[in-house]
Design an enzyme around this catalytic site. Structure first.
Site, PDB file in Angstrom:
ATOM      1  N   GLY A 179       0.838  -1.192   0.000  1.00 27.62           N
ATOM      2  CA  GLY A 179       0.000   0.000   0.000  1.00 27.62           C
ATOM      3  C   GLY A 179       0.865   1.231   0.000  1.00 27.62           C
ATOM      4  N   GLY A 180       0.205   2.367  -0.087  1.00 25.79           N
ATOM      5  CA  GLY A 180       0.932   3.622  -0.082  1.00 25.79           C
ATOM      6  C   GLY A 180       1.709   3.823   1.202  1.00 25.79           C
ATOM      7  N   GLY A 208       2.828   1.235   3.269  1.00 19.89           N
ATOM      8  CA  GLY A 208       3.681   0.147   3.707  1.00 19.89           C
ATOM      9  C   GLY A 208       3.272  -1.188   3.108  1.00 19.89           C
ATOM     10  CB  THR A 209       4.998  -4.218   2.650  1.00 21.45           C
ATOM     11  OG1 THR A 209       5.601  -3.347   1.707  1.00 21.45           O
ATOM     12  CG2 THR A 209       4.785  -5.571   2.030  1.00 21.45           C
ATOM     13  CG  ASP A 239      -5.308   4.679   1.581  1.00 25.73           C
ATOM     14  OD1 ASP A 239      -5.800   5.088   0.509  1.00 25.73           O
ATOM     15  OD2 ASP A 239      -4.331   3.940   1.631  1.00 25.73           O
TER      16      ASP A 239
END
Ligand SMILES: *[C@@H]1O[C@H](CO)[C@@H](O)[C@H](O)[C@H]1NC(C)=O
Ligand SMILES: *[C@@H]1O[C@H](CO)[C@@H](O)[C@H](O)[C@H]1NC(C)=O
Ligand SMILES: *[C@@H]1O[C@H](CO)[C@@H](O)[C@H](O)[C@H]1NC(C)=O
Ligand SMILES: *[C@@H]1O[C@H](CO)[C@@H](O)[C@H](O)[C@H]1NC(C)=O
Ligand SMILES: *[C@@H]1O[C@H](CO)[C@@H](O)[C@H](O)[C@H]1NC(C)=O
Ligand SMILES: *[C@@H]1O[C@H](CO)[C@@H](O)[C@H](O)[C@H]1NC(C)=O
Ligand SMILES: *[C@@H]1O[C@H](CO)[C@@H](O)[C@H](O)[C@H]1NC(C)=O
Ligand SMILES: *[C@@H]1O[C@H](CO)[C@@H](O)[C@H](O)[C@H]1NC(C)=O
Ligand SMILES: *[C@@H]1O[C@H](CO)[C@@H](O)[C@H](O)[C@H]1NC(C)=O
Length: 649
Positions: free
Chosen positions: A337-338, A340-341, A452
């Protein structure tokens, strides 16, 4: 999962004790005999060396040369000066070139040089935590361009905003933006539309550079003279992270081609996702962990928990999460994602978890992190993914959530279009998600914003119960006016247009994004489609256009299109349209949206209510004025009024 405070405290004390008692033995160094350890004033620690045989590999080979006109030698990697090396932090300080765009009085022209750095294939990666993209100028829009990133900001000057030393705010000659992780090369660029041709007497040049944040303090003289450029011959200090090889510790241990570096009995191997692995001495590693823990507000978090008994929230150790995720193995990745993972993990207790490693956060956010975690930990709602805990002893915080097994709403909608999804299911998912967001907006003060909302952030349980996830993301959202970051296309199509102007997330930003999710449910089309003609890419634009042209039917999903549903679909579409209003003020609140979806659901589920206006009425919970309308038998009007979906209400 319950963790009483006394156990937490015990855990904490043990951890601190372990930190204090850790071995105090220097590690055996791997430097071969007869190698120089200094160049001018700069220490050259192993694995670095001034000859190829003295360095662990060619990437760590540095030259010590005296440039023409200099008295003392300087340390250089290729042509870049190295001013300091820290083995403990795995960092090196370099001087790299800035880019500038200036007006040349004698030629009457604007010239620019687009400096670049290229460390691809080297052990060096720009540190996201220590550097910033800095732009200077009174009429300047500049950015750094890398493989996957365009990052920059706009810097302007205004008569009514005085220029101040030390202030970099975007509207007084200076702006800055965060750097993503993993960048090894970039080039500086200027938007040609902005230049100094008309203000050259006051401000001859614009600049963009990626540099160490701690080394930068804005001075008004940077605008009025060329001192910013001249002081270091157009260079600025930058902090690089380095690793021995672009491998994880595990890979390095078993690789026969390259020697494994962390052989000392007192050195541990440290993974860095972007720069590769490196060694530290054990004692220092603990000190670093403790520093991160403090930085992230860990102590504050413990203090607070002391006063709030029975918080089901856990502070995880890095080791625990490493084990749970098989050392953050690629195979375990659930999504990127924007912010992080996300990895899937299994705790020793067999509990399945989702582990999210965040991307960079800034200093202020770091300090607030513990506090924010405490607020988030108290969120308890059946349609919100539970935050189980966090890990603070790492460079960037890691969040641990409950694991939701059945994928995302995005997958459900877009993966297999032959799979039937009833209108009822769609409405329920929409309603549950709306409820969850309304709860987030109302459960704390100031409200918790999701920040988000998108179909990939709505997870589904076995029976398609919606679970909103990633709500902690809002604390990581940039709220710096001068910062615009184009990182992933992923969130394209969901972003509140008002946020793009004000850089201020509000509860109505969530409403906008939710409106787009509603469209996905209605149309089974993706929020943003890179293929296809420009005007067709954004689902919200397509939808609004279809609404305007009275062609709603063209865009709706065939599976739910039928004569019985038409009216309901129009109602839902109208609700979506209101969520997508340009001005946040004109959008309904999340609570209103949830209530309306709930009423719609009940009506669709209980068609018998058609024949029994009173039932309908109590179902709708609406004022009695409606009853008189319903008794006329013109249900279509009654329903509309009852649901409060009439525009303008
Ligand atoms: C060191 O200098 C030599 C000779 O100029 C050059 O060939 C080599 O590439 C340089 N190495 C580094 C790491 O800068
Ligand atoms: C401006 O242009 C002239 C002519 O090309 C050049 O000699 C001079 O160095 C330039 N000035 C600056 C500051 O670059
Ligand atoms: C900022 O500091 C510089 C000296 O570093 C000084 O010359 C300048 O006048 C200062 N600007 C303001 C607005 O105080
Ligand atoms: C500088 O900006 C002006 C508009 O402010 C534009 O007309 C001009 O073409 C620009 N010059 C260059 C060299 O880009
Ligand atoms: C071992 O390291 C070399 C050099 O970094 C790399 O090319 C190779 O793929 C690695 N082998 C394994 C099995 O990881
Ligand atoms: C590390 O420890 C093992 C056993 O404890 C010992 O045999 C070995 O010599 C040690 N290695 C170094 C480099 O000290
Ligand atoms: C898609 O869904 C249909 C209907 O449920 C099913 O028959 C088909 O096997 C699915 N296709 C894939 C690729 O999963
Ligand atoms: C949800 O996931 C579980 C476990 O993976 C699986 O057994 C079940 O069939 C899934 N349910 C749906 C509706 O996909
Ligand atoms: C319902 O009301 C509308 C608008 O007043 C009217 O056009 C329509 O004919 C009415 N339908 C019935 C079934 O009474």
């Amino acid at each position: 999962m319950e963790f009483s405070f006394s156990r937490l405290l015990l855990f904490c004390l043990q951890a601190l004790w372990a930190l204090a008692a850790a071995a105090d033995v220097p590690a055996a160094r791997g430097r071969p005999a007869g190698c120089a350890t200094r160049c001018g004033d700069v220490d050259v620690p192993y694995p670095f060396g001034l000859e190829p045989r003295c360095a662990i590999n060619d990437g760590f080979w540095l030259n010590c040369t005296t440039p023409v006109g200099h008295a003392t030698p300087t340390l250089q990697y290729i042509n870049v000066e190295v001013t300091k090396i820290s083995v403990e932090d795995g960092k090196a300080w370099l001087k790299t070139w800035m880019s500038r765009q200036c007006y040349n009085q004698s030629t009457n022209q604007v010239f620019q040089n687009n400096a670049w750095i290229g460390f691809a294939g080297s052990p060096y990666v720009l540190s996201a935590d220590d550097n910033m993209v800095i732009v200077l100028g009174c009429r300047s829009m500049a950015y750094m361009l890398s493989d996957a990133y365009i990052i920059g900001c706009m810097s302007t000057c205004h008569e009514d905003v005085p220029l101040r030393n030390g202030s970099c705010s975007g509207n007084a000659g200076c702006c800055q933006a965060d750097l993503p992780r993993g960048v090894q090369y970039y080039q500086g660029f200027f938007n040609d539309f902005y230049n100094t041709s008309e203000i050259w007497r006051r401000t001859p040049c614009n600049y963009v550079t990626v540099m160490e944040s701690a080394a930068f303090t804005f001075s008004t003289t940077y605008l009025t003279s060329t001192v910013f450029y001249d002081t270091e011959d157009g260079r600025t200090p930058v902090v690089m992270e380095w690793g021995i090889a672009r491998q994880t510790c595990e890979q390095a241990k078993i690789n026969k081609t390259t020697p494994y570096a962390c052989v000392s009995n007192h050195s541990d191997c440290v993974d860095n996702d972007y720069a590769g692995y490196r060694c530290r001495e054990r004692r220092k590693l603990h000190r670093i962990k403790e520093r991160y823990f403090r930085q992230h507000g860990g102590l504050l978090l413990f203090e607070e928990m002391k006063s709030q008994q029975g918080v089901a929230f856990k502070i995880f150790s890095e080791e625990e999460l490493q084990q749970a995720t098989n050392k953050f193995d690629e195979q375990q990745v659930l999504g990127h994602g924007g912010h992080g993972t996300v990895y899937k993990g299994v705790l020793k207790s067999d509990t399945e978890i989702a582990v999210k490693r965040c991307m960079t956060i800034d200093e202020q956010q770091k300090k607030e992190f513990g506090k924010e975690m405490l607020i988030l930990s108290q969120i308890n709602h059946r349609n919100i993914v539970k935050l189980l805990g966090c890990c603070l002893e790492v460079e960037v915080p890691i969040l641990v959530y409950e694991f939701i097994p059945n994928g995302t709403l995005f997958d459900l909608i877009h993966q297999n279009h032959s799979r039937y999804i009833s209108l009822d299911t769609r409405l329920r998912i929409a309603y549950e998600s709306a409820e969850a967001l309304a709860y987030l907006h109302s459960c704390a003060s100031p409200p918790i914003l999701h920040g988000d909302v998108k179909s990939t952030n709505i997870l589904l349980d076995g029976d398609y119960t919606a679970k909103v996830s990633d709500f902690g993301a809002s604390i990581l959202a940039p709220n710096d006016k001068s910062q615009f970051v184009t990182v992933v296309q992923g969130t394209c199509g969901y972003l509140d247009p008002e946020y793009m102007q004000t850089y201020q997330l509000t509860d109505k930003s969530d409403v906008y994004s939710f409106g787009v999710v509603l469209l996905e449910l209605l149309t089974r089309k993706k929020a943003f489609n890179l293929e296809g003609p420009e005007h067709d890419r954004s689902l919200s634009m397509r939808f609004l256009y279809a609404m305007k042209e009275n062609k709603l039917e063209d865009i709706l999903d065939d599976q739910i299109k039928n004569s019985e549903n038409t009216e309901y679909l129009e109602e839902i579409a109208d609700l979506a349209r209101r969520c997508l209003e340009m001005s946040g003020m004109n959008r309904p609140s999340m609570k209103e949206v949830a209530d309306k979806l709930d009423r719609l659901r009940k009506i669709i589920k209980h068609p018998w209510a058609h024949e029994n206006p009173e039932e309908l009425d109590s179902l709708l919970g609406e004022p009695s004025t409606v009853t008189s309308t319903s008794t006329t038998g013109n249900f279509s009007i009654a329903k509309k009024a009852a649901m409060g979906l009439e525009s303008g209400r």
